[in-house]
Design a protein around this motif. Sequence first.
Motif, PDB file in Angstrom:
ATOM      1  N   ILE A 134       0.838  -1.190   0.000  1.00 53.28           N
ATOM      2  CA  ILE A 134       0.000   0.000   0.000  1.00 53.28           C
ATOM      3  C   ILE A 134       0.879   1.248   0.000  1.00 53.28           C
ATOM      4  N   PRO A 135       0.537   2.265  -0.811  1.00 55.50           N
ATOM      5  CA  PRO A 135       1.323   3.510  -0.782  1.00 55.50           C
ATOM      6  C   PRO A 135       1.053   4.305   0.488  1.00 55.50           C
ATOM      7  N   ILE A 136       2.109   4.845   1.106  1.00 51.47           N
ATOM      8  CA  ILE A 136       1.975   5.656   2.319  1.00 51.47           C
ATOM      9  C   ILE A 136       2.951   6.823   2.260  1.00 51.47           C
ATOM     10  N   GLN A 137       2.801   7.727   3.200  1.00 56.40           N
ATOM     11  CA  GLN A 137       3.745   8.826   3.393  1.00 56.40           C
ATOM     12  C   GLN A 137       4.362   8.700   4.784  1.00 56.40           C
ATOM     13  N   ILE A 138       5.691   8.882   4.852  1.00 58.61           N
ATOM     14  CA  ILE A 138       6.394   8.910   6.136  1.00 58.61           C
ATOM     15  C   ILE A 138       6.821  10.349   6.387  1.00 58.61           C
ATOM     16  N   ILE A 139       6.503  10.848   7.585  1.00 60.93           N
ATOM     17  CA  ILE A 139       6.717  12.257   7.889  1.00 60.93           C
ATOM     18  C   ILE A 139       7.671  12.389   9.069  1.00 60.93           C
ATOM     19  N   ASN A 140       8.678  13.252   8.909  1.00 59.00           N
ATOM     20  CA  ASN A 140       9.574  13.610  10.001  1.00 59.00           C
ATOM     21  C   ASN A 140       9.781  15.121   9.968  1.00 59.00           C
ATOM     22  N   LYS A 141       9.024  15.803  10.812  1.00 63.25           N
ATOM     23  CA  LYS A 141       9.052  17.263  10.866  1.00 63.25           C
ATOM     24  C   LYS A 141       8.664  17.825   9.491  1.00 63.25           C
ATOM     25  N   THR A 142       9.610  18.456   8.780  1.00 64.97           N
ATOM     26  CA  THR A 142       9.294  19.065   7.475  1.00 64.97           C
ATOM     27  C   THR A 142       9.550  18.115   6.316  1.00 64.97           C
ATOM     28  N   LYS A 143      10.158  16.960   6.581  1.00 59.11           N
ATOM     29  CA  LYS A 143      10.484  16.017   5.519  1.00 59.11           C
ATOM     30  C   LYS A 143       9.355  15.010   5.333  1.00 59.11           C
ATOM     31  N   VAL A 144       8.988  14.790   4.074  1.00 56.70           N
ATOM     32  CA  VAL A 144       7.932  13.832   3.736  1.00 56.70           C
ATOM     33  C   VAL A 144       8.456  12.918   2.634  1.00 56.70           C
ATOM     34  N   THR A 145       8.340  11.622   2.822  1.00 57.94           N
ATOM     35  CA  THR A 145       8.777  10.642   1.822  1.00 57.94           C
ATOM     36  C   THR A 145       7.591   9.789   1.413  1.00 57.94           C
ATOM     37  N   ASN A 146       7.356   9.704   0.104  1.00 52.91           N
ATOM     38  CA  ASN A 146       6.330   8.818  -0.440  1.00 52.91           C
ATOM     39  C   ASN A 146       6.961   7.459  -0.715  1.00 52.91           C
ATOM     40  N   THR A 147       6.397   6.427  -0.162  1.00 46.99           N
ATOM     41  CA  THR A 147       6.951   5.087  -0.320  1.00 46.99           C
ATOM     42  C   THR A 147       5.813   4.076  -0.267  1.00 46.99           C
ATOM     43  N   PHE A 148       6.167   2.792  -0.142  1.00 45.19           N
ATOM     44  CA  PHE A 148       5.169   1.724  -0.075  1.00 45.19           C
ATOM     45  C   PHE A 148       5.423   0.889   1.173  1.00 45.19           C
ATOM     46  N   ALA A 149       4.330   0.421   1.780  1.00 47.36           N
ATOM     47  CA  ALA A 149       4.400  -0.413   2.977  1.00 47.36           C
ATOM     48  C   ALA A 149       3.903  -1.808   2.650  1.00 47.36           C
ATOM     49  N   PHE A 150       4.568  -2.800   3.199  1.00 49.83           N
ATOM     50  CA  PHE A 150       4.191  -4.204   3.058  1.00 49.83           C
ATOM     51  C   PHE A 150       3.487  -4.615   4.348  1.00 49.83           C
ATOM     52  N   LEU A 151       2.217  -4.980   4.277  1.00 49.77           N
ATOM     53  CA  LEU A 151       1.426  -5.362   5.449  1.00 49.77           C
ATOM     54  C   LEU A 151       1.579  -6.859   5.675  1.00 49.77           C
ATOM     55  N   ASP A 152       2.223  -7.238   6.769  1.00 44.15           N
ATOM     56  CA  ASP A 152       2.598  -8.644   6.968  1.00 44.15           C
ATOM     57  C   ASP A 152       2.199  -9.103   8.366  1.00 44.15           C
ATOM     58  N   GLU A 153       1.113  -9.882   8.443  1.00 47.22           N
ATOM     59  CA  GLU A 153       0.679 -10.407   9.734  1.00 47.22           C
ATOM     60  C   GLU A 153       1.558 -11.550  10.212  1.00 47.22           C
ATOM     61  N   GLY A 154       2.501 -12.002   9.375  1.00 50.71           N
ATOM     62  CA  GLY A 154       3.430 -13.048   9.786  1.00 50.71           C
ATOM     63  C   GLY A 154       4.660 -12.515  10.481  1.00 50.71           C
ATOM     64  N   SER A 155       4.788 -11.194  10.568  1.00 54.43           N
ATOM     65  CA  SER A 155       5.950 -10.588  11.218  1.00 54.43           C
ATOM     66  C   SER A 155       5.542 -10.009  12.567  1.00 54.43           C
ATOM     67  N   ALA A 156       6.360 -10.262  13.577  1.00 57.20           N
ATOM     68  CA  ALA A 156       6.082  -9.709  14.905  1.00 57.20           C
ATOM     69  C   ALA A 156       6.596  -8.287  15.052  1.00 57.20           C
ATOM     70  N   LEU A 157       7.432  -7.821  14.114  1.00 51.63           N
ATOM     71  CA  LEU A 157       8.045  -6.504  14.209  1.00 51.63           C
ATOM     72  C   LEU A 157       7.657  -5.631  13.022  1.00 51.63           C
ATOM     73  N   THR A 158       7.823  -4.330  13.203  1.00 45.15           N
ATOM     74  CA  THR A 158       7.701  -3.364  12.112  1.00 45.15           C
ATOM     75  C   THR A 158       9.111  -2.892  11.768  1.00 45.15           C
ATOM     76  N   LEU A 159       9.478  -3.001  10.478  1.00 41.58           N
ATOM     77  CA  LEU A 159      10.843  -2.734  10.032  1.00 41.58           C
ATOM     78  C   LEU A 159      10.851  -1.669   8.955  1.00 41.58           C
ATOM     79  N   ILE A 160      11.916  -0.875   8.906  1.00 37.38           N
ATOM     80  CA  ILE A 160      12.079   0.145   7.888  1.00 37.38           C
ATOM     81  C   ILE A 160      13.472   0.021   7.286  1.00 37.38           C
ATOM     82  N   ASP A 161      13.553   0.184   5.979  1.00 36.56           N
ATOM     83  CA  ASP A 161      14.836   0.117   5.283  1.00 36.56           C
ATOM     84  C   ASP A 161      15.732   1.266   5.736  1.00 36.56           C
ATOM     85  N   ASN A 162      17.006   0.956   5.992  1.00 36.33           N
ATOM     86  CA  ASN A 162      17.932   1.951   6.530  1.00 36.33           C
ATOM     87  C   ASN A 162      18.137   3.128   5.577  1.00 36.33           C
ATOM     88  N   LYS A 163      17.987   2.892   4.272  1.00 31.19           N
ATOM     89  CA  LYS A 163      18.164   3.970   3.288  1.00 31.19           C
ATOM     90  C   LYS A 163      17.121   5.059   3.490  1.00 31.19           C
TER      91      LYS A 163
END
Length: 573
Positions: free
Chosen positions: A44-73
Amino acid sequence: MQPIPEAAKSSNPNRPAMVTNVHTPEGKHTQRSRESGSTYFRVIPIQIINKTKVTNTFAFLDEGSALTLIDNKVFKQLGLKGVPDPLCLKWTNDTTREENASERVTLTVANPHNGNQFYLEEVHSVDTLDLPVQSIDIRALAKEFPHLAGLPIASYTNARPSILIGTNNWNLAVPLKIKEGAWHQPIASKTRLGWALQSSTRSRATRANRRSGLYGTQPPNLAARPWNDYIWSGPDLLNSLFDLLLSFRVGRVAICGDIAEMFHQIRVKPADTHAQRFLWFDSKSERQEPNVYVMEALTFGINCAPCIAHFIRDKNADRFCQQYPQAAQAVKDYHYVDDFIYSGDDYVEVGNIATQVRDIHAAGGFHIRNWSSNSKEVLRILKSDSLLPEAVEITATEKVLGLYWVPNSDVFTFICKFARLKRNVLDSDKTPTKRELLQVLMSMYDPLGFISCFTIELKILLQEVWRSGIGWDTGLPDALLPKWIRWKRILTTIAGLTIPRCYFDSSDQVHDVQLHSSLTPANWHTQQSATFGYAREKNLPQLRGLQGESGTVESTIYTKDGTAGRSDRSKAE
């Protein structure tokens, strides 16, 4: 779906078998679709916001994962800074990956369609997610599958998700609404972050097979709920922990013990064992289907287990109400789950009751162990009347319903352990986060309020931190740091604190006991309550404090959570 045969019965009827294998005919456990179809993961397409910075990216919804992970880049592009929290990621077949540089952070994400913003908590950065690339042409799909027409789903090409949302943030990924067509057609699900497509039944089953080795599908329009939710828990038969601890402080002679593996000593009727069914996949076996097992002994985790265990324990005690009336009642009144705590004024009486309680439990298949007492005479009675080889002795420190009790000196003490803290924020100059502040507070177990006058200051500080609006993994504001530093000094006072277990030095002479409570409003966010105790001895007109001196026995400050203004009065016969 083929019916599963009933579990085989245990070969030994006198002892409950822990696990029974339920044999399933080969090839009958799951029906697989023979139709072909594309695989669509819940991307699903989402926006990640940090103060004034906004990044448009995609999120993978995974009920098989116990954690939420973000790519270091993406993590670095947004200029995010979190708390160092190394990870060891593990997949099937014992595949592992170390993420020693991982950081934990709270993110703000938004639904690009309506702009609604949400928090993603406990997000861990990883070097690379390497999630599968996916493309969607919604116009072509809507022509082929009419049930998708008109849905606000955007088309995209070669989208590689940079964030994986697991079950620790599943409130953002759980389907709120579902649009489906025929059985093997794509399914659209609406989440708080927008609409997502997912594949046909075959594709989802294949993905489950790759991830966990377990087979089986679920109709897409059926909300996933654990079977445990449908089991009736039964009435609450648990004794009050607060009342048990209060009664434990009355008698001069105290004793405690616990039942070994209490739940597993109770056998479940064969017809009910399927409520405890589970699948087990052996990765080293050539068998492609999982084995199906049932537990024949009571499992601690199911909803009805506490009620059943307490009922069986008390039912067994009822059989001895004529032979051992006092001990049978003690089993019912002075047990908290498997822990038995009791106090009395005569060591012979306490020793005899402990011996009879042990015999009552043994008759029901329960083994009570780990006896501890402040009286050597009581332990001597237990030793002389016991056929068990285990030692019974006065220990240095014993844990009684979460409180630390020192039988030698017969006092309660506090051992401050903060095992949940991943950083040493107590013995260093590191600034704690809001999460770490709460972990410190929750690690200080105090059911009787002995140290409330110390912990209230930390609770007030946590309220101020909450009102500041910072995230869970953000350090305390500079203005609140002096209060945190001042409170840390109190820890040495708490560690050296001792409270007598027994209220009285000579309880056989006490004629009348009174507790007086007064409520004094303080400031706008707390109330103060002081409790004063007095005891009147036989043939003595004057009152004395419960600890042998006039004035306050225990003065405790409570918050406005229902404990303020509590008063009680009792009279000895």
